[in-house]
Design an enzyme around this catalytic site. Structure first.
Site, mmCIF file in Angstrom:
data_model
loop_
_atom_site.group_PDB
_atom_site.id
_atom_site.type_symbol
_atom_site.label_atom_id
_atom_site.label_comp_id
_atom_site.label_asym_id
_atom_site.label_seq_id
_atom_site.Cartn_x
_atom_site.Cartn_y
_atom_site.Cartn_z
ATOM 1 N N TYR A 115 37.112 43.949 41.748
ATOM 2 C CA TYR A 115 38.542 43.869 41.494
ATOM 3 C C TYR A 115 38.962 42.442 41.151
ATOM 4 O O TYR A 115 38.497 41.488 41.756
ATOM 5 C CB TYR A 115 39.303 44.351 42.728
ATOM 6 C CG TYR A 115 40.796 44.323 42.570
ATOM 7 C CD1 TYR A 115 41.451 45.363 41.934
ATOM 8 C CD2 TYR A 115 41.550 43.256 43.032
ATOM 9 C CE1 TYR A 115 42.830 45.346 41.773
ATOM 10 C CE2 TYR A 115 42.923 43.228 42.879
ATOM 11 C CZ TYR A 115 43.557 44.274 42.251
ATOM 12 O OH TYR A 115 44.918 44.258 42.082
ATOM 13 N N TRP A 117 41.740 40.021 38.075
ATOM 14 C CA TRP A 117 42.311 39.946 36.738
ATOM 15 C C TRP A 117 41.294 39.499 35.704
ATOM 16 O O TRP A 117 41.485 39.737 34.517
ATOM 17 C CB TRP A 117 43.501 38.981 36.728
ATOM 18 C CG TRP A 117 44.779 39.584 37.181
ATOM 19 C CD1 TRP A 117 45.036 40.160 38.394
ATOM 20 C CD2 TRP A 117 46.000 39.666 36.436
ATOM 21 N NE1 TRP A 117 46.340 40.584 38.443
ATOM 22 C CE2 TRP A 117 46.958 40.285 37.267
ATOM 23 C CE3 TRP A 117 46.379 39.259 35.170
ATOM 24 C CZ2 TRP A 117 48.268 40.521 36.855
ATOM 25 C CZ3 TRP A 117 47.689 39.489 34.759
ATOM 26 C CH2 TRP A 117 48.618 40.118 35.596
#
Length: 773
Positions: A115, A117
């Site tokens: 996980y 960005w």
């Protein structure tokens, strides 16, 4: 030959904006925002020093204990030295370990939630590369949802629409400016969050659009413990409610609407289901407790007359009710979002220009922006043969409790037995809660493989670390879903050290495992960029949007698509004809009462909005020991923990620590002065922070943003003092409800004291000990 002593300019894109990068002799010498950006983010300046910082991972590394003992000895993670090895040995080791784990334990023993960005760019998106690679190798256990929106992702499809559909359809600020009168923002509208947008931002317009709305007479109400959550230039009305009391406050507003006959019964009957089930709860017919303004006042810390007055203004104005994403990262996090929708339904303005509901205006730049929608192509990931997943915030539970059962969205699931974790493009020691618990859980897998440009905390807690390139060391395409600017992201510098792109790394491992041709499809980097662009161009043409050919675009560098089609007003088609334009909810309407959720039988999330106090909030008994509510919001100087070593982030720190904000009355009671270093603590952990004493936060809270790189002293040991100011050593690692299992970071109580004694040095931006053979 080109003269490297002359400045060279290349264009790149990031989640926080578009920039021109100046280099001389292979070194970054300047960062200039795109000229067309009216309000550029300062985060991009951190490219100047972070990309070539000493904390870069410059060669493949293996943890010393792992190299000596092999898999299954995780106790040294986070504290042992690393040994530098060559790329061939590293790729052989990764391939051999993947094969061993798959052959012995199956693909369900591999976790690649990964996980984070990562970086902007359609091709070099780290998680997409990882998922493509592992899907071709038989699959892996994955995660669902996000830390940002764990509760909302699960709740909203049941009662309104998927969060992804809502991302694309929020009414733009410019429409609110023309038609709106009142914006009531639960959790605020922080511009620091609107700096960023997944995939890129061409022009930061949120502030100018909000100022235009203000100039046209739109009034803003900031319901938040932090005054700066709406810019002072908008002259907002600040209602400093107690954290975690938003649902109670909304119910107090709703009760006023009902008691004074101000709710829209026609809209409730035509466009909603379940009002008749919720109204008795609101008025006290179910439990004998009327959720009145007086009742709410005692819970949220605002005067009852203020609540009643706001309700009346909302009813007589064209009003947007919006909720910040932060509100649902708390115990019972579904409730403020569900109640906000209910309150907006009662006002009856959903689907009207300048009215209705918002789920995260300014949470990212795209929510509130007016952009041209194009279904851009992305790297094909293939199908994952493994069906098992976890809610994203339950990773420590999974690692600590293989085989244990848990509830999620109407299902009864069990945690898999994970033997290998493969992580790229993110930092769980930023996102996750209760980091001491995560350190314990992180020791359980037999092997942890990480790709990282920097020695972030997740790299320091890995067994095998492969150095990855940054955005500036490769070519890519920025084609963001919620932005109209396209950018040719051209390589500005050569890879630092021996760094390679994820595509090159996985190609090398796939070669050793026998499926390189399927992974690469015979394409190199530029072939893939051309392919993705050409597919995107075809899709854009079907939407009536014309794009130049790839070579022309690559030469041009960047362009902005012309906005076509009607202006968006969220739910307008549904409002005009609810039967013809049914929603995707079970009833086809907005659901104040959900038969489906009620059917799950969850005691902590019944079939309509309810008030449930958080386990940790200022109304809890625990507040006698820990009397400050921790507000661990997003930082203004970076995206999450990205570029923390960069100049923009480091300039904000106080004596090298993350800044924390404390009200003057709380500081005075503890003998704390502005600029002091404080110890923040509870029963889960303790960290240091530099204090700013200010009346822009309400009494009873401590505001300490997330993202400081986890720096325990000594490293790799449980319960030690975190030196840098990472609030997730303090937050709770529990699911917000059985429905969503989302994060509860914002239901956390702490105490603070002035730190006495020698101040320990922050070591976050120094590489770990490295041995060379």
């Amino acid at each position: 030959m080109p003269d490297d002593t002359r400045p060279r300019i290349t264009t790149t894109a990031s989640h926080w904006g578009t920039y021109e990068i100046e280099t001389v002799e292979g070194r970054i010498t300047g960062v200039k925002p795109a000229a067309e950006d009216p309000d550029p983010s300062a985060i991009g300046q951190s490219f100047r020093d972070a990309v070539q910082h000493e904390v870069r991972v410059r060669a493949p590394m293996v943890r010393e204990g792992y190299l000596a003992k092999g898999p299954g000895h995780g106790e040294g993670r986070g504290r042992e030295a690393f040994v530098e090895i060559g790329w061939d040995e590293a790729l052989d080791l990764v391939a051999r370990e993947l094969k061993r784990v798959r052959d012995r334990h199956g693909n369900e023993s591999i976790f690649a939630g990964s996980y984070g960005w990562a970086s902007a760019g359609r091709f070099h998106h780290a998680q997409s590369q990882l998922r493509r690679f592992l899907n071709l190798y038989g699959g892996n256990v994955y995660h669902r949802n996000s830390y940002s929106l764990g509760a909302a992702h699960v709740l909203l499809p049941h009662i309104a629409a998927s969060m992804f559909e809502l991302f694309e359809t929020h009414t733009p600020w410019d429409v609110i400016a023309e038609h709106g009168q009142l914006v009531v923002a639960f959790g605020g509208l922080a511009l620091k969050n609107a700096q960023v947008n997944a995939g890129g931002v061409g022009r930061h317009t949120a502030f100018s659009s909000m100022k235009r709305a203000h100039a046209k007479g739109v009034h803003f109400v900031n319901i938040s413990p932090v005054a700066e959550d709406i810019p002072p230039e908008l002259e907002p009305e600040w209602l400093a409610a107690i954290p975690n009391s938003d649902t109670a406050l909304m119910m107090g507003l709703a009760h006023t609407l009902v008691s004074e006959g101000l709710h829209d019964r026609g809209f409730l009957a035509r466009c909603c289901v379940g009002w008749e089930r919720f109204e008795p709860y609101l008025t006290g017919g179910v439990d004998g407790v009327a959720k009145s303004a007086d009742w709410a006042a005692a819970l949220c810390g605002l005067p009852a007359d203020t609540i009643r007055d706001l309700a009346r203004r909302m009813a007589r104005s064209r009003t947007v009710v919006t909720v910040a994403w932060a509100l649902q990262r708390a115990d019972h996090g579904e409730q403020p979002f569900w109640m906000a929708l209910t309150l907006a339904c009662m006002l009856g303005q959903i689907g009207l220009p300048g009215g209705g509901v918002g789920f995260g205006y300014n949470a990212v730049h795209g929510i509130g922006a007016d952009f041209q929608e194009v279904p851009w192509a992305s790297l094909p990931q293939g199908e994952n043969p493994v069906q098992r997943f976890i809610p994203v915030a339950r990773i420590a539970d999974m690692l600590l409790n293989p085989g244990a059962s848990y509830d999620y969205d109407g299902q009864r699931l069990t945690y898999p037995d994970i033997r290998l974790v493969y992580w790229v493009g993110g930092n769980p020691f930023h996102h996750h809660q209760d980091l001491n618990r995560l350190v314990t859980a992180w020791r359980r897998p037999e092997t942890i493989i990480v790709h990282e440009p920097w020695w972030t905390p997740v790299a320091r807690h890995a067994d095998i670390v492969l150095p990855a390139t940054t955005t500036l060391e490769r070519n890519d395409l920025a084609l963001a879903r919620q932005d109209s600017t396209m950018v040719a992201m051209k390589r500005a510098i050569s890879p630092v050290g021996a760094a390679r792109s994820e595509f090159d790394i996985f190609s090398g491992v796939a070669t050793r495992l026998g499926f390189a041709e399927r992974f690469t499809e015979g394409r190199n980097e530029m072939d893939w960029l051309r392919h993705l662009y050409d597919v995107s161009r075809q899709r854009a043409s079907r939407e009536g949007v014309e794009m130049p050919d790839f070579d022309s675009f690559w030469e041009l560098g960047r362009m902005t698509l012309e906005r076509k089609g009607p202006v968006k007003v969220m739910f307008s088609a549904f409002r005009s004809d609810p039967e013809k334009n049914r929603l995707t909810t079970p009833s086809g309407k907005l659901e104040i009462f959900s038969e489906r959720i009620a059917g799950f039988g969850y005691d902590d999330c019944p079939g309509h909005p309810v008030w449930r106090p958080a386990k940790e909030w200022l109304g809890a008994p625990l507040a006698a020991r820990f009397p400050l509510h921790l507000v661990s919001n997003q930082p203004r100087t970076r995206l999450h923990s990205q570029l923390d070593p960069g100049c923009t982030s480091r300039a904000s720190k106080i004596r090298d620590r993350e800044p924390a904000r404390l009200h003057p009355t709380e500081a005075a009671a503890r003998g704390i002065a502005d600029g002091d270093v404080i110890r923040v603590f509870n029963d889960r952990g303790a960290c240091l922070a530099g204090v700013i004493v200010t009346d822009t936060v309400r009494p009873g809270i401590l505001q300490l943003s997330t993202g400081a790189w986890f720096d325990p002293a000594p490293p790799g040991e449980l319960g030690t003092l975190e030196r840098h100011g990472n609030p997730n050593v303090l937050t709770r690692d529990e699911g917000c409800s059985k429905l969503s299992q989302g994060s509860v970071a914002h239901s956390t109580l702490v105490q603070v004291e002035r730190f006495e004694g020698p101040l320990p040095a922050v070591r976050s931006f120094e590489p770990p000990p490295i041995r060379r053979r």
